[in-house]
Design a protein around this motif. Structure first.
Motif, mmCIF file in Angstrom:
data_model
loop_
_atom_site.group_PDB
_atom_site.id
_atom_site.type_symbol
_atom_site.label_atom_id
_atom_site.label_comp_id
_atom_site.label_asym_id
_atom_site.label_seq_id
_atom_site.Cartn_x
_atom_site.Cartn_y
_atom_site.Cartn_z
ATOM 1 N N MET A 109 0.846 -1.201 0.000
ATOM 2 C CA MET A 109 0.000 0.000 0.000
ATOM 3 C C MET A 109 0.881 1.251 0.000
ATOM 4 N N ASP A 110 0.616 2.149 -0.978
ATOM 5 C CA ASP A 110 1.375 3.389 -0.991
ATOM 6 C C ASP A 110 0.553 4.558 -0.473
ATOM 7 N N THR A 111 -0.687 4.290 -0.061
ATOM 8 C CA THR A 111 -1.531 5.291 0.598
ATOM 9 C C THR A 111 -2.195 4.651 1.815
ATOM 10 N N ILE A 112 -2.611 5.492 2.731
ATOM 11 C CA ILE A 112 -3.409 5.035 3.870
ATOM 12 C C ILE A 112 -4.607 5.965 4.018
ATOM 13 N N THR A 113 -5.660 5.494 4.639
ATOM 14 C CA THR A 113 -6.826 6.348 4.869
ATOM 15 C C THR A 113 -6.547 7.296 6.023
ATOM 16 N N HIS A 114 -7.292 8.372 6.062
ATOM 17 C CA HIS A 114 -7.102 9.324 7.166
ATOM 18 C C HIS A 114 -7.496 8.689 8.495
ATOM 19 N N GLU A 115 -8.405 7.695 8.455
ATOM 20 C CA GLU A 115 -8.766 6.989 9.686
ATOM 21 C C GLU A 115 -7.592 6.133 10.181
ATOM 22 N N THR A 116 -6.904 5.463 9.256
ATOM 23 C CA THR A 116 -5.721 4.679 9.633
ATOM 24 C C THR A 116 -4.636 5.591 10.188
ATOM 25 N N LEU A 117 -4.465 6.762 9.563
ATOM 26 C CA LEU A 117 -3.491 7.734 10.055
ATOM 27 C C LEU A 117 -3.826 8.132 11.494
ATOM 28 N N TYR A 118 -5.076 8.433 11.732
ATOM 29 C CA TYR A 118 -5.530 8.838 13.066
ATOM 30 C C TYR A 118 -5.282 7.748 14.107
ATOM 31 N N GLN A 119 -5.724 6.530 13.812
ATOM 32 C CA GLN A 119 -5.579 5.428 14.756
ATOM 33 C C GLN A 119 -4.102 5.109 15.016
ATOM 34 N N SER A 120 -3.278 5.207 13.987
ATOM 35 C CA SER A 120 -1.856 4.891 14.131
ATOM 36 C C SER A 120 -1.126 5.959 14.930
ATOM 37 N N LEU A 121 -1.497 7.224 14.711
ATOM 38 C CA LEU A 121 -0.886 8.310 15.495
ATOM 39 C C LEU A 121 -1.257 8.175 16.970
ATOM 40 N N LEU A 122 -2.508 7.810 17.244
ATOM 41 C CA LEU A 122 -2.917 7.589 18.638
ATOM 42 C C LEU A 122 -2.173 6.404 19.234
ATOM 43 N N ASN A 123 -1.910 5.404 18.415
ATOM 44 C CA ASN A 123 -1.145 4.251 18.897
ATOM 45 C C ASN A 123 0.282 4.674 19.235
ATOM 46 N N GLY A 124 0.843 5.583 18.434
ATOM 47 C CA GLY A 124 2.167 6.129 18.744
ATOM 48 C C GLY A 124 2.158 6.883 20.059
ATOM 49 N N ALA A 125 1.082 7.644 20.293
ATOM 50 C CA ALA A 125 0.949 8.384 21.557
ATOM 51 C C ALA A 125 0.906 7.422 22.739
ATOM 52 N N LYS A 126 0.167 6.328 22.592
ATOM 53 C CA LYS A 126 0.060 5.351 23.676
ATOM 54 C C LYS A 126 1.399 4.666 23.945
ATOM 55 N N GLU A 127 2.175 4.435 22.886
ATOM 56 C CA GLU A 127 3.498 3.818 23.067
ATOM 57 C C GLU A 127 4.393 4.715 23.917
#
Length: 592
Positions: free
Chosen positions: A1-19
């Motif tokens: 995948m060379d793109t991601i959805t804005h929802e995936t971006l959101y969830q992944s950034l929050l996962n980074g915050a939790k880490e």
């Protein structure tokens, strides 16, 4: 995948915050730059927690990142937190209004995030989080043509980030001396790791907050140089058109100046020795929405020169000399003082003299606000990292909701409640401070926690405060005395001596019609007490005039044949009620 959805971006950034949140303790442990005050993890925790709980998924990537950036600015704490918040601001500014995010769009946003982070700091230093943000962007940019998959591109960048983090040890002298990497840099690496895990579907779902890594033993050197400024000071300001470059405005007050510009709010961070001057300057350019002042000297000594395994905590209404607070590592939670729509931190961001000036200029009587349950929870969490037990001495619950706030915060610690002990002193001002002072003496003597608490409760019953006021204006302004009754009392020259009863309620102890008469009644009472029950300890406070406090203490010394254990200036909360020229004495007797 060379793109991601804005929802995936959101969830992944929050996962980074939790880490990052999960590794709070480790980041605190390795924190030696710019000051070895052990709070980088806690500051990043606050920043990331604000994102996790307040950021929202919006209709597109740009709006979603704006929500994340706004949440970060609200929760940002410390150098690292503010830099991270500005990084998110840069991401949001550069991102397009799309629901799908391409590699190219993300790389451009990461460049803007890096640039914004550098611009936020008055004097950027390499070997820190900034360096890792740059390493992250450079790795993305350099590999973008060779790696097509979005997650593979991030994975490659993470490897470069980890190498850059390891290299920080050699970039800053203090890191090399302590044999650690930069804590802010490591925090950003944790964020990228969590972000990558999110892209791969490895979401963090538990509430664990501890790192699995082994905490290193750190030897710190050159502490005097790193503690040139005492207070880590921050303000959240409502953005206005005429808001200047705050880095220039505050340049002469300290260092580590960081300015984070959001769409509607600005947060500024400074290490300084004069928080009150900082906030007086800022007050001229916009409404100050939030203030924070951390005592870095206290933090450093608590971590590296800890005297006891039990910490005494109190609120700022307790009047106690700063040198005792410093020497005995007492932790003070400062109440807020409201003057109109402006808020200040008691004993930190406004002096008593300035408080009277503000009240006169705004034609309003200042009021106080108890600390929030959330802020107390953060205090408990921080102190439990270093101490076996916390003993809290609060202002009388009959006068303030502060005691209840401490209790509510304690109740949220299900497994550690037994380590937190909250005591209602049923006193205020110097009487509350004297009880804290006595508890400190028992810590010195290695009194067990259970016995110390029993002794404190006994002393509360044997304590009292007598306040000699100089003017009735503040009692009238606060509503404690009606305007009509106040006018009559002023006309006849009434000088009441104020006290608290056994439940902590305010009342009148004696009435006099001249300041000298009031003084004589106080002296007579104390002398009789000393002869009958015996005065174990007594202490003195004054509102604004040191000479009045010293004269009062001298007179008491001559009458009682022994000096007070200390004389100190009162809190702003007490000053508001007592008024200009007031002095007070508190005591603990040998018998009830």
């Amino acid at each position: 995948m060379d793109t991601i959805t804005h929802e995936t971006l959101y969830q992944s950034l929050l996962n980074g915050a939790k880490e990052v949140m999960h590794n709070r303790m480790f980041l605190n442990k390795i924190n030696v730059f710019p000051v070895a005050d052990g709070d980088t993890g806690s500051n990043l925790f606050s920043t990331m927690q604000s994102i996790v709980f307040h950021a929202e998924l919006k209709e597109d990537a740009k709006s979603t990142l704006e929500s994340i950036a706004d949440s970060a600015i609200i929760g940002a704490r410390g150098n690292s937190g503010l830099i991270f918040a500005q990084y998110f601001q840069g991401l949001s500014e550069a991102m397009k209004n799309d629901t799908d995010v391409t590699k190219e769009a993300f790389i451009a946003a990461s460049k803007a995030g890096m640039d914004y982070a550098y611009q936020a700091i008055e004097e950027p230093v390499e070997g820190t989080m900034l360096t890792i943000m740059k390493a992250f962007h450079d790795a993305l940019h350099q590999a973008s043509q060779q790696i097509s998959a979005f997650d593979a591109l991030i994975e490659n960048a993470l490897a470069q980030v980890d190498i850059a983090v390891d290299h920080t040890t050699d970039q800053l002298k203090i890191l090399k001396q302590s044999a650690v990497v930069d804590s802010g840099a490591k925090g950003f690496a944790y964020f990228v790791k969590g972000f990558l895990d999110g892209l791969k579907g490895k979401m963090i779902v538990d509430d664990g907050l501890t790192s699995e890594e082994v905490l290193p033993a750190i030897e710190h050197e050159h502490e005097d140089a790193s503690l040139q400024y005492r207070y880590c000071t921050e303000a959240l300001i409502e953005k206005t058109a005429n808001l200047p470059d705050l880095k220039k405005l505050l340049h002469d007050l300290g260092d580590s100046i960081v300015q984070v510009n959001g769409k509607q709010k600005v947060r500024v961070h400074v290490h300084t020795n004069d928080p009150s001057e900082m906030f007086e300057r800022l007050n001229q350019y916009g409404k100050i929405l939030e203030q924070k002042v951390d005592d870095m000297v206290g933090q450093y000594n608590r971590i590296h020169n800890r005297k006891y395994q039990t910490v005494i905590v109190t609120d700022s209404i307790a009047d106690l000399p700063q040198d005792i607070i410093d020497d005995e590592q007492v932790h003070m939670v400062n109440l807020s003082i409201l003057v109109g729509d402006e808020s200040y931190l008691d004993k930190l961001t406004v002096t008593n003299e300035r408080l009277f000036e503000l009240a006169k200029a705004k034609k309003t009587h200042p009021t106080s606000s108890q600390p929030t349950v959330k802020s107390i929870e953060n205090t408990y969490r921080y102190l439990l990292s270093y101490y076996d037990d916390i003993i809290v001495f609060t202002v009388a619950s009959a006068l303030s909701g502060t005691y209840n706030a401490f209790m509510k915060a304690r109740n949220s610690f299900t497994h550690e409640q037994h380590r937190i002990h909250v005591i209602d002193t049923k006193q205020n001002s110097v009487a509350e401070g004297l009880l804290v002072w006595e508890a400190v003496q028992q810590l010195k003597n290695k009194t067990p926690v259970e016995q110390l608490i029993l002794n404190a409760k006994r002393s509360i019953k044997q304590s009292k405060i007598l306040v000699k006021i100089n003017t009735l204006d503040n009692m009238i302004a606060s509503g404690r005395l009606s305007v009509r009754a106040g006018a009559l009392a002023k006309k006849v020259g009434l000088r009441p001596i104020i006290t608290l009863d056994e439940q902590g309620e305010g009342g009148i102890f004696k009435i006099a019609f001249h300041p000298d008469k009031a003084l004589k009644k106080i002296l007579k009472h104390l002398k009789k007490l000393d002869e009958t029950k015996g005065l174990k300890h007594y202490a003195v406070t004054y509102v604004d005039d040191p000479s009045l406090g010293e004269a009062f203490a001298d007179t008491l010394t001559k009458t009682l044949g022994k000096p007070p254990v200390y004389t100190t200036k009162s809190s702003g909360v007490i000053a508001m009620g007592a008024g200009v020229g007031a002095v007070a004495v508190s005591y603990i007797t040998n018998e009830e």
